[in-house]
Design an enzyme around this catalytic site. Structure first.
Site, PDB file in Angstrom:
ATOM      1  CG  ASP A 163      -2.255   0.772   1.692  1.00  0.00           C
ATOM      2  OD1 ASP A 163      -4.452   0.219   1.958  1.00  0.00           O
ATOM      3  OD2 ASP A 163      -1.734   1.539   0.367  1.00  0.00           O
ATOM      4  CG  ASP A 189      -3.755   5.925   0.750  1.00  0.00           C
ATOM      5  OD1 ASP A 189      -5.285   5.422   1.625  1.00  0.00           O
ATOM      6  OD2 ASP A 189      -4.099   7.025   1.325  1.00  0.00           O
ATOM      7  CG  HIS A 208      -8.950  -0.719   4.775  1.00  0.00           C
ATOM      8  ND1 HIS A 208      -8.384  -0.672   3.013  1.00  0.00           N
ATOM      9  CD2 HIS A 208      -8.583   1.100   5.418  1.00  0.00           C
ATOM     10  CE1 HIS A 208      -7.956   0.668   2.452  1.00  0.00           C
ATOM     11  NE2 HIS A 208      -7.922   1.127   3.546  1.00  0.00           N
ATOM     12  CG  ASP A 209     -11.216   3.068   3.760  1.00  0.00           C
ATOM     13  OD1 ASP A 209     -10.305   3.165   3.311  1.00  0.00           O
ATOM     14  OD2 ASP A 209     -10.519   2.831   5.310  1.00  0.00           O
TER      15      ASP A 209
HETATM   16  O1  TEU Z   1      -8.825   6.863   2.131  1.00  0.00           O
HETATM   17  C1  TEU Z   1      -9.652   7.295   1.381  1.00  0.00           C
HETATM   18  C2  TEU Z   1     -10.821   7.807   0.962  1.00  0.00           C
HETATM   19  O2  TEU Z   1     -11.788   8.351   0.297  1.00  0.00           O
HETATM   20  C3  TEU Z   1     -11.209   7.574   2.795  1.00  0.00           C
HETATM   21  O3  TEU Z   1     -11.810   8.873   3.086  1.00  0.00           O
HETATM   22  C4  TEU Z   1     -12.028   7.198   2.606  1.00  0.00           C
HETATM   23  O4  TEU Z   1     -13.148   6.737   1.583  1.00  0.00           O
HETATM   24  C5  TEU Z   1     -13.243   7.230   4.108  1.00  0.00           C
HETATM   25  O5  TEU Z   1     -12.627   6.789   5.263  1.00  0.00           O
HETATM   26  C6  TEU Z   1     -14.036   6.560   3.648  1.00  0.00           C
HETATM   27  O6  TEU Z   1     -15.236   7.157   4.933  1.00  0.00           O
HETATM   28  C7  TEU Z   1      -7.748   6.202   2.528  1.00  0.00           C
HETATM   29  C8  TEU Z   1      -7.193   5.143   2.925  1.00  0.00           C
HETATM   30  O7  TEU Z   1      -7.833   4.003   2.283  1.00  0.00           O
HETATM   31  C9  TEU Z   1      -7.902   5.551   4.458  1.00  0.00           C
HETATM   32  O8  TEU Z   1      -8.120   3.983   5.146  1.00  0.00           O
HETATM   33  C10 TEU Z   1      -7.364   6.198   5.967  1.00  0.00           C
HETATM   34  O9  TEU Z   1      -7.816   7.038   5.938  1.00  0.00           O
HETATM   35  C11 TEU Z   1      -7.018   7.700   4.403  1.00  0.00           C
HETATM   36  O10 TEU Z   1      -6.782   7.362   2.815  1.00  0.00           O
HETATM   37  C12 TEU Z   1      -6.260   8.725   4.638  1.00  0.00           C
HETATM   38  O11 TEU Z   1      -4.215   7.541   4.087  1.00  0.00           O
END
Ligand code: TEU
Ligand code: CA
Length: 582
Positions: free
Chosen positions: A102, A204, A341-342
């Site tokens: 990542d 990311d 994971h999001d």
């Molecule tokens: O996520 C980017 C992003 O768009 C986030 O706003 C995510 O979609 C949102 O939290 C969903 O509600 C990336 C990573 O996947 C995330 O885990 C990180 O927190 C973020 O970037 C910052 O690195």
């Protein structure tokens, strides 16, 4: 078997995402780690996946669970050592599994030496690695942008008397990609991992690296949006003016010198950007994570708009998936995903995680894996793991959840019960509860106290149970992955939507016209019931065949007789994958 011109290996690969903190803990500290991952690689081999996307394991203060990196060339001690990493990679490669790291380079941690130096003085050699702006004439922050984790994107730095930009938390200062030294440093980090044998990168928020600078070196205010929920900052920083230039440079300087898979996380990416960035000749990345289908069940759209819930209308899902399938057909390439994971667990979000949990989880997998693109399986998705509904906000660890709860209840006066309902539906910790390996204590994830509580349903939903049950979600995903490997039509066939207006049935065909003569060498039909009802419907004549006119390739119910043309009825959450004979 139809032989096609040689295609990149990642077009017929399936990727499995591991969130290391929650996958498997080998030393009893309650946090997943690299030796834990190595101990579970046979599970991935049995599933049949080709690539692992590993969420960050680099040195980090863990403010955003590793998406805040303080040393790009070191492993965080809680995940293990570089020797543990090398052993994990060797064990993956020994099983024919590739590894995507990542790459989090829109920002780093404020504890990275670059920022520690940069914040000391305006003439420090590292100062220009970051984005600094003076306050407006009235003393207010340089722009009105809101950060993804709430509050302004601008944090005051006393030592230099100016603000620095952070699109996420104040501990995640944005890197200044206008600075060629920063771009070169990122290229060096990529070469470091590629030279260790890593096979590619998930990048990311990579479409946020080009900021929308004004000619005078200032950044523009965003239009103030309704109720403040939408992220004006996101709207402006995604897909900036030099994005393709920066990524083409990364491709020429690094990626073209290795055989890699790359996927760019691209919030708010449009079809135009999708085609531009994934065009095999003029683009820069193998594929994107676009978010249109992730924003259909909320009122406000991406990021904090996601908390304002609304039911998914299947016709909206059909429209967005079809737009992307059509736009990238022979022009670019899609990723295919329903969670990560999001995002919350798909069986709870789009299926029925009660009586029809197994059936609807299989339907969702069939719906997704039948399409054109590279499918991504998120850890636990192959088990039909569900959302979790912790009673207390104290049980949630995610910075996004904690900050939103505080702002929504304390600053915006929302009812805590309503806010908890949104967290239960969309909170990122839904996907981060520990992987459920078996029915023993803590689901076999740890012998210690897990960093985040487990989902209490692990005695019934776990890998040991799923692998032992031939009718489990796991074995259905295993068959889906095997079908993709065996049938080029699933990789290269043209997608066509059927029944666009039906609100419960999602049906589409894949047609392989391998020789370009226009004759259909092979046509498959995927038909899915996104409901607990049993709608009766007709399929267009060109696809309907008596059951004896087609081959039953996969389903989540026992095959049944009967015409597939008139008065077709699907059982609740039923999915069928059929090969229609020419
Ligand atoms: O996520 C980017 C992003 O768009 C986030 O706003 C995510 O979609 C949102 O939290 C969903 O509600 C990336 C990573 O996947 C995330 O885990 C990180 O927190 C973020 O970037 C910052 O690195
Ligand atoms: Ca551990």
């Amino acid at each position: 078997m139809t032989v096609l011109p040689s295609q990149p290996w990642w077009k017929h690969s399936v990727v499995y995402q591991i969130y290391p903190r929650s996958f498997c803990d080998s030393n009893g500290d309650g946090i997943g780690d690299l030796p834990g991952i190595t101990s579970k690689l046979d599970h991935l081999k049995a599933l049949g996946v080709d690539v692992v996307w590993l969420s960050p394991v680099y040195a980090s203060p863990q403010d955003d669970n590793g998406y805040d990196i303080s040393d790009y060339r070191a492993i965080a001690p809680e995940f293990g050592t570089m020797a543990d990493f090398d052993e994990m990679l060797a064990q993956m490669h020994a099983r024919g599994i590739k590894l995507m790291m990542d790459l989090v380079v829109n920002h780093c941690s404020d504890e990275h030496v670059w920022f520690q130096e940069a914040r000391k003085s305006r003439d420090n050699p590292y100062h220009d690695h970051f984005i600094w702006c003076d306050p407006k004439a009235d003393g207010s922050p340089p722009t009105n942008w809101e950060a993804a984790f709430n509050g302004s994107v601008w944090q005051w730095n006393e030592a230099t008397g100016e603000y620095y930009l952070h699109m996420f938390s104040p501990k995640q200062p944005d890197l200044n990609w206008e600075n060629p030294v920063v771009r070169g440093a990122v290229h060096d980090v990529m070469r470091f991992w590629l030279d260790k044998g890593v096979d590619g990168f998930r990048m990311d928020v990579i479409n946020m690296i080009s900021k929308p600078w004004n000619a005078d070196g200032s950044l523009p205010d965003a239009p103030v949006v309704r109720d403040g929920f939408l992220q004006p900052g996101f709207m402006l920083t995604c897909n900036g003016p030099r994005l393709l230039e920066f990524l083409r440079e990364m491709r020429e300087q690094v990626l073209d010198h290795y055989d890699t898979i790359t996927v760019g996380e691209a919030p708010l990416a449009t079809i135009k950007q999708g085609r531009e960035l994934t065009n095999p000749e003029t683009g820069a990345l193998s594929m994107l994570f676009q978010f249109e289908h992730m924003d259909l069940d909320s009122v406000g759209g991406h990021v904090n708009g996601k908390w304002a819930l609304k039911p998914l209308d299947l016709r909206d899902l059909k429209a967005t998936m079809t737009r992307w399938q059509d736009a990238l057909y022979q022009q670019g390439w899609n990723s295919l995903y329903l969670n990560n994971h999001d995002q919350p667990r798909p069986v709870s979000r789009f299926g029925d995680d009660g009586a029809y949990r197994v059936v609807s989880a299989k339907m969702l997998g069939t719906f997704l894996h039948g399409m054109q693109g590279t499918p991504y399986v998120y850890q636990g998705e192959e088990l039909g793991m569900t959302n979790v509904g912790f009673e207390s906000i104290e049980d949630y660890q995610d910075i996004e959840i904690r900050n939103m709860y505080r702002v929504a209840t304390e600053e915006r006066g929302h009812d805590p019960a309503e806010v908890m309902r949104s967290i239960h539906a969309k909170g990122r910790d839904n996907a981060r509860t520990p992987m459920q390996w078996d029915a023993s204590a803590n689901a076999g994830f740890t012998t210690g106290t897990p960093w985040l509580k487990l989902n209490p349903n692990y005695p019934d939903i776990n890998a040991a149970q799923a692998v032992a049950d031939p009718d489990s979600v796991f074995h259905h995903y295993q068959r889906l992955i095997a079908l993709r490997r065996a049938h080029p039509v699933l990789v290269h066939g043209r997608y066509e939507l059927l029944l666009p207006e039906h609100s419960q049935i999602y049906a589409y065909t894949r047609t392989l016209d391998a020789d370009g003569r226009g004759s259909a060498d092979e046509r498959w039909l995927v038909v899915c019931n996104f409901s607990g009802d049993m709608p009766v419907f007709d399929l267009p004549a060109e696809t309907g065949q008596g059951v004896n006119g087609c081959d039953w390739m996969l389903g989540n119910y026992p095959p049944c007789e009967g015409d597939l043309l008139h008065g077709v009825t699907l059982r609740p959450w039923e999915a069928r994958m059929l090969r229609l004979r020419a």
